[in-house]
Design an enzyme around this catalytic site. Structure first.
Site, PDB file in Angstrom:
ATOM      1  N   CYS A   2       0.857  -1.186   0.000  1.00  0.00           N
ATOM      2  CA  CYS A   2       0.000   0.000   0.000  1.00  0.00           C
ATOM      3  C   CYS A   2       0.895   1.239   0.000  1.00  0.00           C
ATOM      4  CB  CYS A   2      -0.875   0.022   1.229  1.00  0.00           C
ATOM      5  SG  CYS A   2      -1.683  -1.531   1.567  1.00  0.00           S
ATOM      6  N   ARG A  27       1.934   1.122  -8.090  1.00  0.00           N
ATOM      7  CA  ARG A  27       2.005  -0.098  -7.285  1.00  0.00           C
ATOM      8  C   ARG A  27       0.726  -0.927  -7.408  1.00  0.00           C
ATOM      9  NH1 ARG A  27       4.428   0.133  -1.978  1.00  0.00           N
ATOM     10  NH2 ARG A  27       6.336   1.312  -2.107  1.00  0.00           N
ATOM     11  N   TRP A  73      -3.946  -1.803  -0.874  1.00  0.00           N
ATOM     12  CA  TRP A  73      -3.879  -3.067  -1.616  1.00  0.00           C
ATOM     13  C   TRP A  73      -4.274  -4.098  -0.579  1.00  0.00           C
ATOM     14  CZ3 TRP A  73      -0.981  -7.545  -3.038  1.00  0.00           C
ATOM     15  CH2 TRP A  73      -1.064  -7.868  -4.392  1.00  0.00           C
ATOM     16  N   ASN A  99       0.451   0.415   6.500  1.00  0.00           N
ATOM     17  CA  ASN A  99       0.871  -0.673   5.601  1.00  0.00           C
ATOM     18  C   ASN A  99       1.379  -1.810   6.470  1.00  0.00           C
ATOM     19  OD1 ASN A  99       0.504   1.182   3.598  1.00  0.00           O
ATOM     20  ND2 ASN A  99       2.675   1.427   3.113  1.00  0.00           N
ATOM     21  N   GLY A 100       1.136  -3.032   6.056  1.00  0.00           N
ATOM     22  CA  GLY A 100       1.653  -4.169   6.813  1.00  0.00           C
ATOM     23  C   GLY A 100       0.513  -5.003   7.392  1.00  0.00           C
ATOM     24  N   GLU A 478      11.462 -22.892 -15.207  1.00  0.00           N
ATOM     25  CA  GLU A 478      11.247 -21.480 -14.875  1.00  0.00           C
ATOM     26  C   GLU A 478      12.468 -20.641 -15.268  1.00  0.00           C
ATOM     27  OE1 GLU A 478       8.994 -19.496 -14.242  1.00  0.00           O
ATOM     28  OE2 GLU A 478       9.862 -17.821 -13.132  1.00  0.00           O
ATOM     29  N   LYS A 482      12.366 -17.565 -17.875  1.00  0.00           N
ATOM     30  CA  LYS A 482      12.847 -16.198 -17.583  1.00  0.00           C
ATOM     31  C   LYS A 482      13.741 -15.703 -18.706  1.00  0.00           C
ATOM     32  CE  LYS A 482      10.618 -15.178 -15.311  1.00  0.00           C
ATOM     33  NZ  LYS A 482       9.529 -15.803 -14.738  1.00  0.00           N
ATOM     34  N   GLU A 485      11.767 -15.156 -22.053  1.00  0.00           N
ATOM     35  CA  GLU A 485      10.808 -14.046 -21.950  1.00  0.00           C
ATOM     36  C   GLU A 485      11.472 -12.682 -22.159  1.00  0.00           C
ATOM     37  OE1 GLU A 485       7.328 -14.380 -18.661  1.00  0.00           O
ATOM     38  OE2 GLU A 485       9.307 -14.835 -17.887  1.00  0.00           O
ATOM     39  N   HIS A 501      17.744 -38.782 -23.849  1.00  0.00           N
ATOM     40  CA  HIS A 501      16.661 -39.234 -24.745  1.00  0.00           C
ATOM     41  C   HIS A 501      16.382 -38.218 -25.854  1.00  0.00           C
ATOM     42  CE1 HIS A 501      15.953 -42.605 -22.154  1.00  0.00           C
ATOM     43  NE2 HIS A 501      15.784 -41.820 -21.114  1.00  0.00           N
ATOM     44  N   LYS A 600       1.466  -8.752 -18.670  1.00  0.00           N
ATOM     45  CA  LYS A 600       1.528  -9.173 -17.271  1.00  0.00           C
ATOM     46  C   LYS A 600       0.335 -10.059 -16.921  1.00  0.00           C
ATOM     47  CE  LYS A 600       3.207  -9.170 -13.164  1.00  0.00           C
ATOM     48  NZ  LYS A 600       4.283 -10.178 -13.063  1.00  0.00           N
TER      49      LYS A 600
END
Ligand code: G6P
Length: 605
Positions: A2, A27, A73, A99-100, A478, A482, A485, A501, A600
């Protein structure tokens, strides 16, 4: 996550608060609010976009030269106007933005309700304003310090009080907060981007600091009421740079945020002494979960790879057979009531995943979510779920969301395992590993330069193969994702055992291989594969466990990761791969935040 902004000075506070909130818009947020004080306090809140808040402020007369604002958020409670900050006490005297996460908010709330406090929201934050009210005797900072002495968790907060005007009190514990004081007035913010156009000198508060800002004056105390000296930091960022925390790209900022984002994912959820996890979001289906005999995980992209790691953990430690499907490949001929369907998504909006969820719902299956974006479609439509709490991820290539997904999957494994046959000692070992992750990720991040040197050395190769076995096979995929991408280099992730193989046919001196070769149960087999590659003139970059002396003699280059973690090794192993991909892209002059052709959040099937 936030955003907090606050101003106190000679000018009107409202324009600054609105402008500051706009600067932290990047954000992502779901609601916002502000309060400005004069003889009265004028508090305005709105769910949805910031324009909604702006429109509301236009309909009111909001005058006053101090106030605080917040863009939210959601973590606790959906993004409604009531749950938006600021939150006030019963008398509308004290207002707080935060925040938190306040971990012990339920206990505090119960205590305060018994004393007659009336709560209006479902948030954890509201306990702060009421707790401050309980301690308030005319001096706001005293009330704040006493209240913070009772809470457990994380916070960056700012508070103001009508009955103690002319000051903003700000406090920090594990969540960033900066103050700044100059001739323009006093500022407080969780994000330098909100105030860099007003001030280039900031004081970044430390954990346990409580700052009292009175326009051009300020002082800082600790929670024991002792005065503290803090140095000013001069920053020469513009607003855009400040949004990236001074980093050139969001992706790098997000990679570096992982000690914190991972900690946020398990904060308040691990019960170490009992070797288990407490997951509020799935309490409502706890009984049903006891009876399930199978799990099907559905997700896309990076979230799919996190799901594959989840399969190993759920099968090995909770004893529940698990299948993992890509959202776009999912089909469900027949529903089985003993199966739980688990949807993993950072955005909570991926159309392929969402459409699989709809199919499960139509057929009456039990649906669970692991979602980062609070209030998103998948979060709303699943029967129960666990939020990642990783904070907004802006870079298109997912980094901190992935590590937090794996951590949440480990919490779920712990929870389901302990519901079944997992003994307390295994549970404790599991919990200890999870808890050690932020520190160990921090250690890996200390070697950014070493990894960037390798990126420079290998950046011009047109093809890469990534290899891993078992838990680190999805990490290999992954890592390859990365690289392709953001650098547009062809890269494939393969199971270590499969090289012979087929992929081995591709190997020559121009086709480097990234081998995840940790000191675990599959080490010996990985080493055999590496020898096969070397025998064909291939170059091998090994990702190995600290202390392994053998590997350096075999591999062309080696990156080490800490040895302390076994089950959760993918969370550590993926980080050098993220850093490698990032630097290759940067050295090739590609923008890692905005890879061509990708989005995104993919909201089409
Ligand atoms: C897109 C993004 C990926 C992401 C995938 C799934 O392809 O570029 O980074 O992993 O969608 O997104 P989700 O929000 O469902 O995790």
């Amino acid at each position: 996550m936030c955003g907090i902004v606050g101003y106190i000075g000679k000018k009107e506070a409202l324009p600054f608060l609105l402008e500051g909130l706009k600067k932290v818009e990047y954000r992502g947020y779901d609601s916002s609010g502000l309060v400005v004080l004069k003889e009265k306090a004028k508090c305005v809140k709105a769910a949805g976009k910031l324009e909604k808040l702006e429109e509301k402020t236009k309909k009111e007369t909001i005058k006053g030269n101090f106030g605080i604002g917040h863009s939210r958020w959601s973590t606790h409670g959906p993004p409604t106007t009531k749950n938006a900050h600021p939150h006030s006490d019963c008398k509308n005297n004290i207002f707080v933005v935060h925040n938190g996460i306040i971990e012990n908010y339920k206990e505090i709330k119960e205590e305060l309700e018994k004393k007659g406090h009336n709560f209006l929201s479902q948030t954890d934050t509201e306990v702060l304003s009421h707790l401050m009210e309980d301690f308030f005797q005319g001096n706001l900072e005293e009330a704040v310090i006493k209240a913070l002495g009772k809470v457990r968790g994380t916070y960056a907060l700012a508070a103001v009080a009508l009955q103690d005007p002319g000051k903003i009190v700000a406090g920090r514990m594990f969540s960033p907060l900066a103050i700044s004081v100059n001739k323009e007035g006093g500022f407080v913010t969780s994000d330098p981007a909100a105030i860099v156009s007003y001030s280039k000198k900031m004081i970044f508060l430390e954990d346990g600091d409580v700052a009292v800002i009175k326009g051009e004056d300020f002082f800082i105390k600790n929670l024991k009421n002792k005065l503290k000296e803090r140095e000013e930091t001069k920053i020469d960022w513009d607003t855009e740079e400040a949004q990236k925390g001074g980093e050139p790209y969001f992706m790098l900022k997000e990679i570096k945020e992982q000690p914190e984002s991972v900690a946020n994912s398990f904060r308040g959820r691990l019960i170490e002494e009992e070797g288990t996890a407490k997951l509020g979001g799935i309490e409502s289906v706890e009984k049903k979960l006891r009876k399930i005999e199978k799990i099907r995980i559905i997700s896309c992209g990076t979230s799919y790879y996190a799901g594959l790691i989840g399969k190993y953990m759920l099968e090995d430690y909770a004893g529940i057979p698990t299948e993992v499907d890509l959202g776009s490949e999912f089909y469900l001929p027949k529903i089985d009531k003993k199966t739980a369907f688990l949807f993993i998504s950072q955005s909570g909006e991926t159309a392929d995943t969402l459409s699989a969820l709809k199919e499960v719902k139509n057929k009456g299956g039990l649906s669970l979510g692991i979602v980062n974006a609070v209030g998103s479609s998948i979060a709303r439509e699943t029967d129960a779920g666990i939020y990642n709490h990783a904070g907004p991820e802006i870079g298109v290539a997912s980094t901190k969301a992935f590590t937090s997904q794996v951590v949440v999957l480990s919490l779920l494994t712990l929870f389901l395992g302990r519901q079944r046959d997992m003994d307390i000692d295994t549970g404790k070992k599991f919990a200890k590993e999870i808890k050690s992750l932020p520190f160990l990720i921090g250690k890996i991040l200390e070697n950014m330069e070493g990894v960037s040197k390798l990126a420079k050395k290998y950046k011009s190769y047109p093809n890469f193969l990534y290899l891993g076995r078992r838990y680190n096979y999805p990490v290999a995929m992954e890592g390859a994702l990365k690289l392709k991408e953001i650098s547009y280099i062809h890269a494939e992730g393969n199971a270590g055992g499969e090289i012979k193989h087929g992929p081995l046919a591709l190997i020559d001196k121009d086709f480097p291989v990234f081998a995840i070769c940790l000191s675990d149960g599959v080490y010996g087999k990985m080493i055999s594969g590496i020898h096969e590659i070397k025998a064909r003139g291939g170059k091998v970059i090994a990702l190995a466990t600290q202390g392994n002396k053998e590997i350096e003699k075999i591999a062309s280059d080696t990156i080490f990761i800490p040895k302390e973690v076994k089950i959760l090794s993918p969370v550590l192993a993926v980080i050098p791969l993220q850093i490698f991909a990032y630097y290759v892209a940067v050295f090739l002059k590609k923008d890692p935040d905005k890879p061509r052709n990708l989005a995104k959040s993919v909201t089409v099937e």
